[in-house]
Design a protein around this motif. Structure first.
Motif, PDB file in Angstrom:
ATOM      1  N   LEU A   1       0.823  -1.204   0.000  1.00 30.68           N
ATOM      2  CA  LEU A   1       0.000   0.000   0.000  1.00 30.68           C
ATOM      3  C   LEU A   1       0.858   1.256   0.000  1.00 30.68           C
ATOM      4  CD1 LEU A   1      -2.568  -1.123   2.736  1.00 30.68           C
ATOM      5  CD2 LEU A   1      -2.841  -1.256   0.252  1.00 30.68           C
ATOM      6  N   VAL A   2       0.325   2.337  -0.549  1.00 23.95           N
ATOM      7  CA  VAL A   2       0.999   3.638  -0.530  1.00 23.95           C
ATOM      8  C   VAL A   2       0.417   4.432   0.632  1.00 23.95           C
ATOM      9  CG1 VAL A   2       1.550   5.723  -1.804  1.00 23.95           C
ATOM     10  CG2 VAL A   2       1.275   3.553  -3.030  1.00 23.95           C
ATOM     11  N   PRO A   3       1.182   4.648   1.699  1.00 25.95           N
ATOM     12  CA  PRO A   3       0.626   5.255   2.922  1.00 25.95           C
ATOM     13  C   PRO A   3      -0.002   6.625   2.708  1.00 25.95           C
ATOM     14  CG  PRO A   3       2.811   4.337   3.331  1.00 25.95           C
ATOM     15  CD  PRO A   3       2.599   4.295   1.858  1.00 25.95           C
ATOM     16  N   GLN A   4       0.557   7.417   1.793  1.00 24.33           N
ATOM     17  CA  GLN A   4       0.099   8.791   1.616  1.00 24.33           C
ATOM     18  C   GLN A   4      -1.207   8.875   0.823  1.00 24.33           C
ATOM     19  OE1 GLN A   4       3.170   7.693   0.822  1.00 24.33           O
ATOM     20  NE2 GLN A   4       4.379   8.575   2.499  1.00 24.33           N
ATOM     21  N   LEU A   5      -1.624   7.783   0.190  1.00 23.82           N
ATOM     22  CA  LEU A   5      -2.854   7.785  -0.602  1.00 23.82           C
ATOM     23  C   LEU A   5      -4.032   7.291   0.224  1.00 23.82           C
ATOM     24  CD1 LEU A   5      -1.604   6.355  -4.031  1.00 23.82           C
ATOM     25  CD2 LEU A   5      -1.779   8.738  -3.292  1.00 23.82           C
ATOM     26  N   THR A   6      -5.231   7.602  -0.235  1.00 25.52           N
ATOM     27  CA  THR A   6      -6.436   7.151   0.452  1.00 25.52           C
ATOM     28  C   THR A   6      -6.684   5.670   0.155  1.00 25.52           C
ATOM     29  OG1 THR A   6      -7.916   7.667  -1.384  1.00 25.52           O
ATOM     30  CG2 THR A   6      -7.442   9.444   0.207  1.00 25.52           C
ATOM     31  N   ILE A   7      -7.632   5.103   0.878  1.00 23.77           N
ATOM     32  CA  ILE A   7      -8.019   3.714   0.622  1.00 23.77           C
ATOM     33  C   ILE A   7      -8.516   3.561  -0.812  1.00 23.77           C
ATOM     34  CG2 ILE A   7      -9.699   1.926   1.204  1.00 23.77           C
ATOM     35  CD1 ILE A   7      -9.587   2.886   4.092  1.00 23.77           C
ATOM     36  N   ALA A   8      -9.368   4.477  -1.255  1.00 31.16           N
ATOM     37  CA  ALA A   8      -9.905   4.411  -2.613  1.00 31.16           C
ATOM     38  C   ALA A   8      -8.794   4.490  -3.655  1.00 31.16           C
ATOM     39  CB  ALA A   8     -10.919   5.531  -2.829  1.00 31.16           C
ATOM     40  N   GLU A   9      -7.842   5.391  -3.435  1.00 33.04           N
ATOM     41  CA  GLU A   9      -6.742   5.544  -4.395  1.00 33.04           C
ATOM     42  C   GLU A   9      -5.871   4.300  -4.433  1.00 33.04           C
ATOM     43  OE1 GLU A   9      -6.242  10.424  -4.072  1.00 33.04           O
ATOM     44  OE2 GLU A   9      -5.186   9.096  -2.681  1.00 33.04           O
TER      45      GLU A   9
ATOM     46  N   ARG B   1     -16.332   2.640  -2.124  1.00 32.08           N
ATOM     47  CA  ARG B   1     -17.305   2.485  -1.044  1.00 32.08           C
ATOM     48  C   ARG B   1     -18.209   1.278  -1.281  1.00 32.08           C
ATOM     49  NH1 ARG B   1     -18.529   8.976  -0.713  1.00 32.08           N
ATOM     50  NH2 ARG B   1     -16.977   9.459   0.926  1.00 32.08           N
ATOM     51  N   GLU B   2     -18.604   1.066  -2.511  1.00 30.91           N
ATOM     52  CA  GLU B   2     -19.447  -0.083  -2.845  1.00 30.91           C
ATOM     53  C   GLU B   2     -18.708  -1.394  -2.572  1.00 30.91           C
ATOM     54  OE1 GLU B   2     -20.416   0.616  -6.905  1.00 30.91           O
ATOM     55  OE2 GLU B   2     -22.068   2.014  -6.457  1.00 30.91           O
ATOM     56  N   LEU B   3     -17.419  -1.437  -2.922  1.00 32.74           N
ATOM     57  CA  LEU B   3     -16.617  -2.636  -2.704  1.00 32.74           C
ATOM     58  C   LEU B   3     -16.469  -2.927  -1.208  1.00 32.74           C
ATOM     59  CD1 LEU B   3     -14.739  -4.922  -3.641  1.00 32.74           C
ATOM     60  CD2 LEU B   3     -12.877  -3.244  -3.719  1.00 32.74           C
ATOM     61  N   LEU B   4     -16.129  -1.905  -0.430  1.00 33.36           N
ATOM     62  CA  LEU B   4     -15.947  -2.091   1.011  1.00 33.36           C
ATOM     63  C   LEU B   4     -17.246  -2.525   1.683  1.00 33.36           C
ATOM     64  CD1 LEU B   4     -13.700   1.024   1.755  1.00 33.36           C
ATOM     65  CD2 LEU B   4     -12.970  -1.370   1.693  1.00 33.36           C
ATOM     66  N   GLU B   5     -18.348  -1.959   1.226  1.00 31.55           N
ATOM     67  CA  GLU B   5     -19.651  -2.331   1.787  1.00 31.55           C
ATOM     68  C   GLU B   5     -19.990  -3.778   1.439  1.00 31.55           C
ATOM     69  OE1 GLU B   5     -24.348  -0.874   1.761  1.00 31.55           O
ATOM     70  OE2 GLU B   5     -22.829   0.225   0.611  1.00 31.55           O
ATOM     71  N   ARG B   6     -19.712  -4.165   0.209  1.00 31.92           N
ATOM     72  CA  ARG B   6     -19.998  -5.547  -0.219  1.00 31.92           C
ATOM     73  C   ARG B   6     -19.179  -6.545   0.580  1.00 31.92           C
ATOM     74  NH1 ARG B   6     -17.527  -8.770  -4.082  1.00 31.92           N
ATOM     75  NH2 ARG B   6     -16.352  -7.026  -4.978  1.00 31.92           N
ATOM     76  N   LEU B   7     -17.947  -6.168   0.917  1.00 29.33           N
ATOM     77  CA  LEU B   7     -17.072  -7.067   1.669  1.00 29.33           C
ATOM     78  C   LEU B   7     -17.338  -7.025   3.169  1.00 29.33           C
ATOM     79  CD1 LEU B   7     -13.681  -6.427  -0.196  1.00 29.33           C
ATOM     80  CD2 LEU B   7     -15.289  -8.316  -0.513  1.00 29.33           C
TER      81      LEU B   7
ATOM     82  N   ARG C   1     -12.139  11.021  -9.739  1.00 29.24           N
ATOM     83  CA  ARG C   1     -12.030  10.696  -8.320  1.00 29.24           C
ATOM     84  C   ARG C   1     -13.394  10.404  -7.688  1.00 29.24           C
ATOM     85  NH1 ARG C   1      -7.093   8.836  -7.731  1.00 29.24           N
ATOM     86  NH2 ARG C   1      -5.434  10.390  -8.010  1.00 29.24           N
ATOM     87  N   ARG C   2     -14.426  11.097  -8.154  1.00 27.41           N
ATOM     88  CA  ARG C   2     -15.754  10.870  -7.582  1.00 27.41           C
ATOM     89  C   ARG C   2     -16.221   9.448  -7.871  1.00 27.41           C
ATOM     90  NH1 ARG C   2     -20.436  15.110  -8.894  1.00 27.41           N
ATOM     91  NH2 ARG C   2     -18.976  16.376  -7.677  1.00 27.41           N
ATOM     92  N   ASN C   3     -16.033   9.004  -9.091  1.00 25.70           N
ATOM     93  CA  ASN C   3     -16.424   7.651  -9.464  1.00 25.70           C
ATOM     94  C   ASN C   3     -15.565   6.614  -8.741  1.00 25.70           C
ATOM     95  OD1 ASN C   3     -18.078   5.879 -10.911  1.00 25.70           O
ATOM     96  ND2 ASN C   3     -16.565   5.660 -12.553  1.00 25.70           N
ATOM     97  N   GLU C   4     -14.288   6.919  -8.596  1.00 32.76           N
ATOM     98  CA  GLU C   4     -13.368   6.036  -7.887  1.00 32.76           C
ATOM     99  C   GLU C   4     -13.827   5.840  -6.440  1.00 32.76           C
ATOM    100  OE1 GLU C   4      -8.692   6.044  -8.004  1.00 32.76           O
ATOM    101  OE2 GLU C   4      -9.372   7.540  -6.538  1.00 32.76           O
ATOM    102  N   LEU C   5     -14.168   6.945  -5.796  1.00 35.06           N
ATOM    103  CA  LEU C   5     -14.615   6.891  -4.409  1.00 35.06           C
ATOM    104  C   LEU C   5     -15.928   6.110  -4.286  1.00 35.06           C
ATOM    105  CD1 LEU C   5     -13.851   7.890  -1.577  1.00 35.06           C
ATOM    106  CD2 LEU C   5     -15.206   9.948  -2.016  1.00 35.06           C
TER     107      LEU C   5
ATOM    108  N   PHE D   1     -16.450  -4.477   5.204  1.00 34.63           N
ATOM    109  CA  PHE D   1     -15.352  -3.807   5.903  1.00 34.63           C
ATOM    110  C   PHE D   1     -15.781  -2.391   6.278  1.00 34.63           C
ATOM    111  CE2 PHE D   1     -12.034  -6.498   3.406  1.00 34.63           C
ATOM    112  CZ  PHE D   1     -12.334  -7.581   4.216  1.00 34.63           C
ATOM    113  N   ALA D   2     -15.804  -2.102   7.566  1.00 36.11           N
ATOM    114  CA  ALA D   2     -16.239  -0.781   8.047  1.00 36.11           C
ATOM    115  C   ALA D   2     -15.091   0.217   7.948  1.00 36.11           C
ATOM    116  CB  ALA D   2     -16.743  -0.889   9.480  1.00 36.11           C
ATOM    117  N   LEU D   3     -14.769   0.612   6.729  1.00 39.27           N
ATOM    118  CA  LEU D   3     -13.665   1.533   6.473  1.00 39.27           C
ATOM    119  C   LEU D   3     -14.160   2.735   5.672  1.00 39.27           C
ATOM    120  CD1 LEU D   3     -10.914  -1.025   5.378  1.00 39.27           C
ATOM    121  CD2 LEU D   3     -11.117   0.069   7.611  1.00 39.27           C
ATOM    122  N   ASP D   4     -13.571   3.896   5.943  1.00 39.64           N
ATOM    123  CA  ASP D   4     -13.874   5.116   5.196  1.00 39.64           C
ATOM    124  C   ASP D   4     -12.961   5.169   3.973  1.00 39.64           C
ATOM    125  OD1 ASP D   4     -14.343   7.616   4.178  1.00 39.64           O
ATOM    126  OD2 ASP D   4     -13.820   8.716   6.010  1.00 39.64           O
TER     127      ASP D   4
END
Length: 518
Positions: free
Chosen positions: A110-118, A142-148, A134-138, A150-153
């Motif tokens: 992982l790249v520490p300086q980037l967001t989870i989405a990035e 969020r859809e992926l994390l919700e499906r899995l 970036r909006r579509n990426e985010l 994982f309670a992550l922002d």
């Protein structure tokens, strides 16, 4: 079907559901040679659709080398890989992922300086009108994390996450595309009980969709819970193939290490004496521990067992000054030490070995000798009026390194250059540089091989027989069963039961793992 080495103990697959699946991935005579080292030698391996095929073996057995080749991070010296019946040669990890082969390694990418989405879409970012979207990426993150589950922002930076949360991001990366083969290397090492259950649910879902899963773990309980077949490696060679549901602990350990289980766990001569640690109705400020009472005497090994996240580690951390106490008392050698700072507890003779050697135990950029003596440099044995006593430091650390069989025996070597097992030996040696009355080992063998385990178990037995008290906190049930004369079982912050002597059996301990006793 299998051609094991002559000393192998082999059980053939016993009709596990996965045996009827389509052959996804196969290796024939796969080998990897480094100058002076054969990391992998003529390994035949197969993975079928809808199965969890575990790799089991000591550190250095060849597991990581095998999965790095299958994931495209390494290239074999010789041998063949076939994917869906066709020859396969990966150019890199990206090429493997494009074919649906995705790996989650122990070392995060992982790249520490980037967001989870990035991080999730790194290298495959959505684009709109020639610009990053970036909006579509985010949104997709969020859809992926919700499906899995994982309670992550998704908009949070990775450098702000705990190791467990980073592990979840790595897992999410693997599930982002269309999976055919999922490779998981010790995925639960940093996860809580709840997070582990979520991962196992995802694995079951992936199996149902025909995904083949290669799973590396040192934990026997995980093999029984989710694996269908187990390939055992030793010294870079395949020792044999077993049915995970039929294989017993003793068989797997003998295959993996070449020695029977009786040679893994030492016989301990307990001689309980005065009470060193007494915990009275302890409750931590964060609620992880609630109304816990227990005691540890000199000359005994007391275990705390329970699933990850049950609060067993938090008990010791609260005693050691790492977590604030809301209620209750901690008595050490008859003195009320509730709320004492860590340094004061250490100087009083209470030593704690943390479960995460990288985050809390070692300075990876410094040498073995510096790491070993670090917490004792202010003591007279190492410190003069002005200068450190370098000779005494070297002599003491050399003796401890020899006692623990550090390999390679190079005290000036940076910790990052040692294997995980040898890093753990240095962390334990660090505890032995001062006078200690109570040793608390919190997951002392996590991520280490059987040879290192044998050395650690023998040391724990020696400390007990020399009159020290030992508190052993472990998610590895055999450690508690074979080493402890008393054991407490915890569930959701509470002590369920205290067991002694021959009461400490697998059935009795496990019966208190999941729900409060009636």
């Amino acid at each position: 079907m299998i051609a094991p080495t002559s000393d192998a103990i082999v059980q053939q697959p016993g009709g596990a559901p996965s045996a009827a699946g389509t052959l996804l991935l196969e290796t024939k005579g796969l080998s990897k040679h480094y100058p002076g080292v054969d990391a992998l030698v003529d390994v035949d391996f197969e993975l079928r659709a809808g199965e969890v095929h575990a790799l089991f073996g000591e550190n250095g057995a060849g597991k990581s080398t095998l999965i790095s080749i299958l994931a495209g991070a390494n290239t074999p010296t010789r041998g063949e890989i076939r994917f869906r019946g066709a020859p396969l040669v990966h150019a890199d990890v990206g090429a493997a992922r494009a074919r649906g082969i995705s790996a989650v390694f122990q070392e995060f990418s992982l790249v520490p300086q980037l967001t989870i989405a990035e991080n999730l879409f790194l290298g495959d970012e959505p684009v709109r009108h020639g610009f990053l979207d970036r909006r579509n990426e985010l949104k997709h993150a969020r859809e992926l994390l919700e499906r899995l589950g994982f309670a992550l922002d998704a908009d949070r930076r990775v450098q702000e996450l705990s190791r467990a949360e980073q592990q979840m991001v790595e897992i999410a990366k693997a599930f982002r595309g269309d999976l055919s083969v999922l490779i998981l290397d010790e995925p639960t090492a940093s996860l809580t009980e709840r997070e582990t259950e979520s991962l196992f649910a995802l694995i079951r879902q992936a199996k149902a969709k025909g995904v083949g899963i290669i799973y590396i773990t040192h934990r026997m309980v995980e093999l029984r819970r989710i694996a269908d077949r187990v390939t055992v490696l030793r010294d870079g060679r395949k020792v044999g193939l077993v049915d995970a549901h039929a294989a017993d602990e003793a068989t797997l350990i003998q295959m993996m290490s070449g020695r029977p289980i009786s040679q893994v766990f030492p016989k301990v001569n307990y001689a309980p004496g005065e009470t060193l640690l007494s915990i009275e109705r302890l409750t931590t400020a964060d609620g992880a521990v609630r109304d816990v009472s227990l005691a540890v005497k000199a000359g005994e090994i007391v275990g705390i067992a329970g699933l990850v996240g049950c609060g067993k580690s938090e008990v010791a951390r609260a005693c050691y000054g790492l977590l604030p106490v809301a209620k209750g008392r901690v008595l050490f050698c008859g003195q009320d030490v509730t709320g004492w700072k860590t340094r004061r507890m250490l100087d009083a003779g209470f030593s704690y070995l943390p479960p995460d050697r990288h985050k809390e135990g070692l300075v990876l950029a410094r040498s073995a000798i510096e790491n070993t003596s670090l917490s004792a440099l202010h003591l007279p044995q190492f410190s003069g009026n002005v200068f450190l006593k370098r000779k005494q430091e070297k002599d003491t650390v050399s003796r401890l390194a020899d006692q623990l069989k550090l390999h390679p025996f190079d005290l000036q070597r940076e910790m990052a250059a040692f294997s995980g097992g040898n890093q753990q030996k240095v962390l334990i040696a660090k505890m032995l540089t001062r006078d200690v009355k109570l040793f608390v080992f919190d997951e002392p063998t996590v991520g280490v091989d059987v040879s290192t385990r044998v050395a650690i178990y023998r040391l724990i037995a020696d400390l007990c027989e020399a009159g020290a008290g030992v508190l052993l906190i472990s998610s590895d049930l055999p450690e508690v069963l074979h080493l402890c004369n008393r054991a407490y079982v915890m569930f959701r912050g509470h002590v369920q039961v205290e067991l002694q002597g021959n009461q400490i059996t697998e059935d009795r301990v496990l019966s208190h793992f999941f729900e409060r006793a009636a």
